[in-house]
Design a protein around this motif. Structure first.
Motif, PDB file in Angstrom:
ATOM      1  N   VAL A   1       0.851  -1.190   0.000  1.00 36.50           N
ATOM      2  CA  VAL A   1       0.000   0.000   0.000  1.00 36.50           C
ATOM      3  C   VAL A   1       0.887   1.240   0.000  1.00 36.50           C
ATOM      4  O   VAL A   1       2.006   1.208   0.516  1.00 36.50           O
ATOM      5  N   GLN A   2       0.386   2.308  -0.583  1.00 33.06           N
ATOM      6  CA  GLN A   2       1.133   3.558  -0.610  1.00 33.06           C
ATOM      7  C   GLN A   2       1.041   4.276   0.736  1.00 33.06           C
ATOM      8  O   GLN A   2       0.065   4.083   1.479  1.00 33.06           O
ATOM      9  N   PRO A   3       2.016   5.107   1.049  1.00 27.96           N
ATOM     10  CA  PRO A   3       1.915   5.906   2.281  1.00 27.96           C
ATOM     11  C   PRO A   3       0.608   6.692   2.325  1.00 27.96           C
ATOM     12  O   PRO A   3       0.182   7.251   1.310  1.00 27.96           O
ATOM     13  N   GLY A   4      -0.013   6.679   3.501  1.00 26.83           N
ATOM     14  CA  GLY A   4      -1.302   7.332   3.664  1.00 26.83           C
ATOM     15  C   GLY A   4      -2.483   6.428   3.405  1.00 26.83           C
ATOM     16  O   GLY A   4      -3.632   6.802   3.677  1.00 26.83           O
TER      17      GLY A   4
ATOM     18  N   GLY B   1      -4.293   6.353  17.289  1.00 30.32           N
ATOM     19  CA  GLY B   1      -4.988   7.296  16.436  1.00 30.32           C
ATOM     20  C   GLY B   1      -5.017   6.888  14.973  1.00 30.32           C
ATOM     21  O   GLY B   1      -5.732   7.501  14.170  1.00 30.32           O
ATOM     22  N   ARG B   2      -4.242   5.876  14.607  1.00 30.01           N
ATOM     23  CA  ARG B   2      -4.203   5.415  13.215  1.00 30.01           C
ATOM     24  C   ARG B   2      -4.721   3.986  13.066  1.00 30.01           C
ATOM     25  O   ARG B   2      -5.348   3.658  12.048  1.00 30.01           O
ATOM     26  N   PHE B   3      -4.448   3.136  14.037  1.00 28.67           N
ATOM     27  CA  PHE B   3      -4.858   1.730  13.977  1.00 28.67           C
ATOM     28  C   PHE B   3      -5.990   1.488  14.972  1.00 28.67           C
ATOM     29  O   PHE B   3      -6.033   2.084  16.043  1.00 28.67           O
TER      30      PHE B   3
ATOM     31  N   MET C   1      -5.887  -0.503   9.755  1.00 30.92           N
ATOM     32  CA  MET C   1      -4.699   0.337   9.734  1.00 30.92           C
ATOM     33  C   MET C   1      -4.920   1.476   8.733  1.00 30.92           C
ATOM     34  O   MET C   1      -5.070   1.225   7.536  1.00 30.92           O
ATOM     35  N   ASN C   2      -4.961   2.692   9.240  1.00 27.88           N
ATOM     36  CA  ASN C   2      -5.145   3.879   8.411  1.00 27.88           C
ATOM     37  C   ASN C   2      -3.900   4.747   8.468  1.00 27.88           C
ATOM     38  O   ASN C   2      -3.064   4.596   9.355  1.00 27.88           O
ATOM     39  N   SER C   3      -3.794   5.673   7.527  1.00 26.93           N
ATOM     40  CA  SER C   3      -2.661   6.617   7.482  1.00 26.93           C
ATOM     41  C   SER C   3      -1.337   5.877   7.611  1.00 26.93           C
ATOM     42  O   SER C   3      -0.466   6.267   8.399  1.00 26.93           O
TER      43      SER C   3
END
Length: 121
Positions: free
Chosen positions: A12-15, A65-67, A82-84
């Motif tokens: 996956v790409q960053p972000g 805050g991201r996962f 998993m985000n960001s």
């Protein structure tokens, strides 16, 4: 016997975002804590997130805050949203669970086979 089978890893790409799943199967009586660990090349395995059977969670500071970890007790499955995602999240992610098998008095520690998560442009 008990097995933990993970799915959902990839490139996956960053972000970007990924969702990992881990399903426990076999002669399971009950499951206590479930969690996700990760191991990057040349580094020790570290706890990413953990969830109790009652739904209490804890996270390593770097993913707060991201996962988001969650579980479906009816399906004996734990998830990691998993985000960001960042390049430093690149690692093999392992599912872990404390499981009491049918006919056994104690909880035993089980691991999945691992799934690769690569964050790169």
């Amino acid at each position: 016997q008990v097995q933990l089978v993970e799915s959902g890893g990839g490139l996956v790409q960053p972000g970007g975002s990924l969702r990992l799943s881990c399903a426990a199967s076999g002669s399971i009586f009950s499951i206590k804590d479930m969690g996700w660990y990760r191991q990057a090349p040349g580094k020790q395995r570290e706890l990413v997130a953990r969830i109790t059977s009652g739904g209490n969670t804890n996270y390593v500071d770097s993913v707060k805050g991201r996962f988001t970890i969650s579980r479906d007790n009816a399906k004996n499955t734990v998830y990691l949203q998993m985000n960001s995602l960042k390049p430093e999240d690149t690692a093999i992610y392992y599912c872990n669970a404390l499981i009491k098998r049918v006919g056994v008095r104690i909880y035993e520690n089980y691991w999945g086979q691992g799934t690769q998560v690569t964050v790169s442009s």
